[in-house]
Design a protein around this motif. Structure first.
Motif, PDB file in Angstrom:
ATOM      1  N   THR A  87       0.825  -1.210   0.000  1.00  0.00           N
ATOM      2  CA  THR A  87       0.000   0.000   0.000  1.00  0.00           C
ATOM      3  C   THR A  87       0.857   1.256   0.000  1.00  0.00           C
ATOM      4  O   THR A  87       1.949   1.277   0.571  1.00  0.00           O
ATOM      5  CB  THR A  87      -0.948   0.022   1.225  1.00  0.00           C
ATOM      6  OG1 THR A  87      -1.696   1.242   1.204  1.00  0.00           O
ATOM      7  CG2 THR A  87      -0.188  -0.070   2.544  1.00  0.00           C
ATOM      8  N   GLY A  88       0.335   2.288  -0.619  1.00  0.00           N
ATOM      9  CA  GLY A  88       1.007   3.582  -0.599  1.00  0.00           C
ATOM     10  C   GLY A  88       0.437   4.482   0.484  1.00  0.00           C
ATOM     11  O   GLY A  88       0.932   5.598   0.708  1.00  0.00           O
ATOM     12  N   CYS A  89      -0.616   4.012   1.144  1.00  0.00           N
ATOM     13  CA  CYS A  89      -1.247   4.866   2.149  1.00  0.00           C
ATOM     14  C   CYS A  89      -1.499   4.111   3.454  1.00  0.00           C
ATOM     15  O   CYS A  89      -2.636   3.784   3.789  1.00  0.00           O
ATOM     16  CB  CYS A  89      -2.552   5.444   1.613  1.00  0.00           C
ATOM     17  SG  CYS A  89      -3.592   4.230   0.762  1.00  0.00           S
ATOM     18  N   PRO A  90      -0.390   3.786   4.167  1.00  0.00           N
ATOM     19  CA  PRO A  90      -0.532   3.003   5.409  1.00  0.00           C
ATOM     20  C   PRO A  90      -1.436   3.670   6.448  1.00  0.00           C
ATOM     21  O   PRO A  90      -2.165   2.974   7.153  1.00  0.00           O
ATOM     22  CB  PRO A  90       0.906   2.876   5.921  1.00  0.00           C
ATOM     23  CG  PRO A  90       1.716   3.864   5.158  1.00  0.00           C
ATOM     24  CD  PRO A  90       1.015   4.086   3.860  1.00  0.00           C
ATOM     25  N   GLU A  91      -1.424   5.000   6.508  1.00  0.00           N
ATOM     26  CA  GLU A  91      -2.253   5.697   7.504  1.00  0.00           C
ATOM     27  C   GLU A  91      -3.735   5.400   7.282  1.00  0.00           C
ATOM     28  O   GLU A  91      -4.498   5.192   8.222  1.00  0.00           O
ATOM     29  CB  GLU A  91      -2.009   7.213   7.453  1.00  0.00           C
ATOM     30  CG  GLU A  91      -0.596   7.637   7.862  1.00  0.00           C
ATOM     31  CD  GLU A  91      -0.156   7.038   9.203  1.00  0.00           C
ATOM     32  OE1 GLU A  91      -1.005   6.986  10.119  1.00  0.00           O
ATOM     33  OE2 GLU A  91       1.013   6.613   9.319  1.00  0.00           O
ATOM     34  N   LYS A  92      -4.108   5.393   5.998  1.00  0.00           N
ATOM     35  CA  LYS A  92      -5.500   5.134   5.642  1.00  0.00           C
ATOM     36  C   LYS A  92      -5.882   3.692   6.015  1.00  0.00           C
ATOM     37  O   LYS A  92      -6.974   3.424   6.532  1.00  0.00           O
ATOM     38  CB  LYS A  92      -5.666   5.349   4.120  1.00  0.00           C
ATOM     39  CG  LYS A  92      -7.051   5.778   3.708  1.00  0.00           C
ATOM     40  CD  LYS A  92      -7.043   6.173   2.221  1.00  0.00           C
ATOM     41  CE  LYS A  92      -8.213   5.532   1.510  1.00  0.00           C
ATOM     42  NZ  LYS A  92      -8.111   5.614   0.062  1.00  0.00           N
TER      43      LYS A  92
END
Ligand code: ZN
Length: 428
Positions: free
Chosen positions: A62-67
């Protein structure tokens, strides 16, 4: 990143694997799933576990671990059975940059979580020492399983694995009796055993792979590889399936067993493979449980039990006699080994006294009176004393196991043990 989740279920409902299956689908918007999700069974003797003591791990690119983290936490909050006292969820997130650093640490943690006892504080200490992103709900016990499942994902090559195809029910049916065509489970078993196992229990005519609780699982087929479990699942006729998932798992591998060198080192809440000699005739106690003691060469002993749920396995255990040499595997609680498997290595010879036989006619001689010896009434032949003869044992050396209906998740079925030097009697 790797996501580890544990302890979202309760005795009444939910199942952490269901949450895992939902996330597999929902997280597609944030990235791609890299490999099979994991279903990791932890130490089966832990008293505060929820139903199956299973944790789940997913690995996604993933490029958006926070999400991803925000989404996973919101789903745990929405779905976990927080009202249940025993439900204490935990979620752990390992970022790709930390894989190498955490691999050996979490390997040890995994092995300890399956074979030993870990305190919540141990998990919390590890999390803060390595700065791992995590969230514990309530007392945070689920952090233990969540870390262990991440450890399993980071170390796929160090543990033996099997697969399970899990099919889930439509939500409106949860808590209602499952509609299944029983014969289709026997058919699936016939066509895929022994590459799948514990779908049914042939001797006891039971379907083993369908739970009875109010959780979302319709059935779970266990087997050697992802293809065969899904093939077996496709043969099942039942109510509509809402979704399904194939998990890679440590079920059926004996990963929980520790080798015991002698019986003095045995501790409660651990599982062992151990050896000894039967030291008394097995007893049946109220409740139908069969118990017998064994001793090792140093004189240390332990009681071993085939509990009532092991059904016909108890008939075999009752045939053991003092002097029989056995190797056992199972879990220890309250100083008693709950037997999962037994290898009868050697049978002690058993003797009885008999009147001598007449050498001419072959009939048994009769006693001529106290201390008078024996004689054949017909031929008049005589003998001085009784003879000792060996009784044929109604039991064969070899390996035996509890039936599928009583099998522990982690216990390796004998049919999976490919040792040619063993005489194996799978519970079929
Ligand atoms: Zn005779």
């Amino acid at each position: 990143m790797i996501i580890g989740i544990d302890d979202t279920d309760s005795n009444e409902g939910m199942c952490t694997t269901y949450l895992g299956a939902l996330l597999l689908e929902e997280l597609k918007t944030c990235g791609t799933v890299e490999t099979f999700p994991l279903l990791i069974r932890l130490n089966p003797t832990i008293p505060y576990k929820t139903r199956g003591n299973a944790a789940v791990a997913l690995r996604i690119k993933t490029g958006c671990p926070e999400k991803v983290i925000a989404h996973v936490l919101s789903r745990i909050e929405a779905l976990a059975r927080m009202e249940c006292e025993k439900t204490n969820p935990g979620a752990v997130f390992i970022l790709e940059k930390d894989y190498e650093k955490l691999r050996p640490v979490l390997r040890n943690f995994l092995e300890k979580a399956v074979r030993d006892v870990i305190e919540i504080q141990d998990a919390k200490n590890l999390i803060s020492e390595y700065g791992i992103s995590s969230k514990g709900f309530k007392n945070g016990r689920g952090l233990i399983g969540a870390l262990a499942a991440c450890g399993a994902m980071l170390n796929l090559e160090v543990w033996e694995h099997t697969f399970e195809h899990l099919a889930y029910r439509q939500k409106e049916r949860w808590g209602t009796p499952r509609e299944i065509e029983k014969e289709s489970f026997f058919e699936a078993d016939r066509k895929t055993y022994p590459e799948t196992w514990d779908t049914v229990d042939l001797k006891n005519r039971l379907i083993v792979c369908v739970p009875h609780s109010a959780d979302p699982v319709l059935f779970g087929i266990r087997g050697e590889n992802p293809i065969i479990v899904s093939e077996a699942a496709s043969l099942i006729r039942a109510e509509p399936v809402e979704r399904s998932a194939v998990y890679r798992t440590n079920q059926g591998t004996d990963m929980h067993l520790l080798p015991a060198v002698n019986l003095a080192e045995i501790q409660d809440m651990h599982s062992y493979r151990l050896e000894g000699t039967v030291s008394a005739v097995p007893k049946t106690i109220p409740g139908g449980h069969v118990i017998f003691p064994i001793r090792d060469t140093e004189g240390n002993g332990i009681d071993c039990a085939a509990f009532e749920p092991t059904k016909n396995f108890r008939l075999l255990i009752r045939k053991l006699r003092p002097g029989d040499k056995v190797a056992l595997s199972g879990s220890v609680n309250s100083g008693t080994l709950n037997i999962e498997k037994i290898e009868i290595k050697t049978l002690a010879p058993l003797y009885k006294e008999e009147n001598p036989k007449c050498p001419s006619c072959g009939k048994n001689m009769k006693s001529s009176g106290q201390a008078q010896g024996f004689r054949c009434k017909k031929c008049g032949t005589q003998a001085a004393s009784k003879i000792i003869c060996e009784i044929k044992r109604d039991l064969e050396a070899g390996s035996y196991e509890v039936p599928p209906c009583a099998r522990r998740h982690l216990a390796k079925p004998l049919v999976r043990e490919q040792k040619s030097d063993l005489k194996i009697h799978p519970a079929r």
